[in-house]
Design a protein around this motif. Structure first.
Motif, PDB file in Angstrom:
ATOM      1  N   VAL A  17       0.845  -1.200   0.000  1.00  9.33           N
ATOM      2  CA  VAL A  17       0.000   0.000   0.000  1.00  9.33           C
ATOM      3  C   VAL A  17       0.874   1.241   0.000  1.00  9.33           C
ATOM      4  O   VAL A  17       0.636   2.189  -0.765  1.00  9.33           O
ATOM      5  CB  VAL A  17      -0.950   0.008   1.225  1.00  9.33           C
ATOM      6  N   VAL A  18       1.910   1.215   0.844  1.00  7.76           N
ATOM      7  CA  VAL A  18       2.815   2.375   0.924  1.00  7.76           C
ATOM      8  C   VAL A  18       3.460   2.634  -0.430  1.00  7.76           C
ATOM      9  O   VAL A  18       3.504   3.772  -0.897  1.00  7.76           O
ATOM     10  CB  VAL A  18       3.905   2.133   2.006  1.00  7.76           C
ATOM     11  N   ARG A  19       3.915   1.563  -1.096  1.00  8.33           N
ATOM     12  CA  ARG A  19       4.533   1.724  -2.420  1.00  8.33           C
ATOM     13  C   ARG A  19       3.549   2.334  -3.417  1.00  8.33           C
ATOM     14  O   ARG A  19       3.892   3.204  -4.193  1.00  8.33           O
ATOM     15  CB  ARG A  19       5.012   0.375  -2.945  1.00  8.33           C
ATOM     16  N   GLU A  20       2.304   1.844  -3.372  1.00  2.00           N
ATOM     17  CA  GLU A  20       1.293   2.346  -4.304  1.00  2.00           C
ATOM     18  C   GLU A  20       0.987   3.823  -4.058  1.00  2.00           C
ATOM     19  O   GLU A  20       0.620   4.546  -4.967  1.00  2.00           O
ATOM     20  CB  GLU A  20       0.002   1.532  -4.179  1.00  2.00           C
ATOM     21  N   LEU A  21       1.133   4.226  -2.802  1.00  2.00           N
ATOM     22  CA  LEU A  21       0.801   5.613  -2.467  1.00  2.00           C
ATOM     23  C   LEU A  21       1.955   6.579  -2.726  1.00  2.00           C
ATOM     24  O   LEU A  21       1.791   7.788  -2.599  1.00  2.00           O
ATOM     25  CB  LEU A  21       0.375   5.699  -0.996  1.00  2.00           C
ATOM     26  N   GLN A  22       3.125   6.026  -3.085  1.00  2.00           N
ATOM     27  CA  GLN A  22       4.284   6.891  -3.327  1.00  2.00           C
ATOM     28  C   GLN A  22       4.345   7.338  -4.787  1.00  2.00           C
ATOM     29  O   GLN A  22       5.375   7.212  -5.436  1.00  2.00           O
ATOM     30  CB  GLN A  22       5.575   6.161  -2.941  1.00  2.00           C
ATOM     31  N   TYR A  23       3.233   7.819  -5.292  1.00  2.11           N
ATOM     32  CA  TYR A  23       3.243   8.281  -6.669  1.00  2.11           C
ATOM     33  C   TYR A  23       3.634   9.762  -6.711  1.00  2.11           C
ATOM     34  O   TYR A  23       3.453  10.505  -5.751  1.00  2.11           O
ATOM     35  CB  TYR A  23       1.892   8.045  -7.345  1.00  2.11           C
ATOM     36  N   ASP A  24       4.156  10.142  -7.867  1.00  2.69           N
ATOM     37  CA  ASP A  24       4.592  11.510  -8.069  1.00  2.69           C
ATOM     38  C   ASP A  24       3.393  12.308  -8.610  1.00  2.69           C
ATOM     39  O   ASP A  24       2.975  12.101  -9.758  1.00  2.69           O
ATOM     40  CB  ASP A  24       5.758  11.500  -9.069  1.00  2.69           C
ATOM     41  N   ILE A  25       2.865  13.201  -7.807  1.00  2.00           N
ATOM     42  CA  ILE A  25       1.641  13.908  -8.186  1.00  2.00           C
ATOM     43  C   ILE A  25       1.828  14.724  -9.462  1.00  2.00           C
ATOM     44  O   ILE A  25       0.976  14.702 -10.346  1.00  2.00           O
ATOM     45  CB  ILE A  25       1.159  14.810  -7.028  1.00  2.00           C
ATOM     46  N   SER A  26       2.961  15.393  -9.592  1.00  2.00           N
ATOM     47  CA  SER A  26       3.143  16.225 -10.790  1.00  2.00           C
ATOM     48  C   SER A  26       3.286  15.352 -12.035  1.00  2.00           C
ATOM     49  O   SER A  26       2.811  15.695 -13.115  1.00  2.00           O
ATOM     50  CB  SER A  26       4.333  17.172 -10.637  1.00  2.00           C
ATOM     51  N   GLU A  27       3.903  14.178 -11.853  1.00  2.00           N
ATOM     52  CA  GLU A  27       4.028  13.233 -12.976  1.00  2.00           C
ATOM     53  C   GLU A  27       2.649  12.700 -13.370  1.00  2.00           C
ATOM     54  O   GLU A  27       2.324  12.583 -14.550  1.00  2.00           O
ATOM     55  CB  GLU A  27       4.952  12.078 -12.562  1.00  2.00           C
ATOM     56  N   MET A  28       1.833  12.399 -12.363  1.00  2.00           N
ATOM     57  CA  MET A  28       0.480  11.917 -12.629  1.00  2.00           C
ATOM     58  C   MET A  28      -0.363  13.000 -13.307  1.00  2.00           C
ATOM     59  O   MET A  28      -1.167  12.718 -14.183  1.00  2.00           O
ATOM     60  CB  MET A  28      -0.217  11.486 -11.321  1.00  2.00           C
ATOM     61  N   GLN A  29      -0.153  14.237 -12.898  1.00  2.00           N
ATOM     62  CA  GLN A  29      -0.888  15.351 -13.499  1.00  2.00           C
ATOM     63  C   GLN A  29      -0.525  15.477 -14.986  1.00  2.00           C
ATOM     64  O   GLN A  29      -1.397  15.635 -15.843  1.00  2.00           O
ATOM     65  CB  GLN A  29      -0.539  16.657 -12.757  1.00  2.00           C
ATOM     66  N   LYS A  30       0.783  15.368 -15.279  1.00  2.00           N
ATOM     67  CA  LYS A  30       1.244  15.450 -16.676  1.00  2.00           C
ATOM     68  C   LYS A  30       0.641  14.317 -17.491  1.00  2.00           C
ATOM     69  O   LYS A  30       0.170  14.507 -18.611  1.00  2.00           O
ATOM     70  CB  LYS A  30       2.783  15.345 -16.729  1.00  2.00           C
TER      71      LYS A  30
END
Ligand SMILES: Nc1ncnc2c1ncn2[C@@H]1O[C@H](COP(=O)(O)OP(=O)(O)OP(=O)(O)O)[C@@H](O)[C@H]1O
Length: 81
Positions: A17-30
């Motif tokens: 779960v921790v790994r899944e939550l470590q996403y890069d928000i700005s990368e996801m936005q792009k």
């Protein structure tokens, strides 16, 4: 029959779960913006129905179906990003 160590399972689950939550928000936005601009009208309609449901904190159950290669995964990626 051996019984699994509950503490290990709990740790393993939490790590995932921790790994899944470590996403890069700005990368996801792009990624979202790139995919969003490419959605077809049909994909866009589904996108808005799902996002409106989440934004309005409503419960919803969606089943997207279509022939292979019609862009279901493409749509999912856009929604989750
Ligand atoms: N709106 C779109 N704009 C650009 N490319 C798209 C679009 N929709 C889908 N594609 C591309 O078309 C290809 C097939 O899409 P996708 O894998 O999402 O289809 P699918 O319906 O999930 O297929 P399957 O049912 O076989 O898993 C992919 O290369 C995807 O990037």
């Amino acid at each position: 029959m051996p019984v699994p160590n509950v503490n290990s399972i709990s740790h393993f689950s939490n790590t995932m779960v921790v790994r899944e939550l470590q996403y890069d928000i700005s990368e996801m936005q792009k990624q979202h913006d790139t995919y969003f601009d490419q959605l077809t009208i049909e994909q866009m309609n589904i996108y808005h129905r799902v996002i409106n449901c989440v934004s309005n904190k409503e419960h919803g159950f969606f089943f997207v179906h279509g022939f292979s290669g019609t862009g279901k995964i493409f749509l999912y990626k856009n929604i989750v990003s």
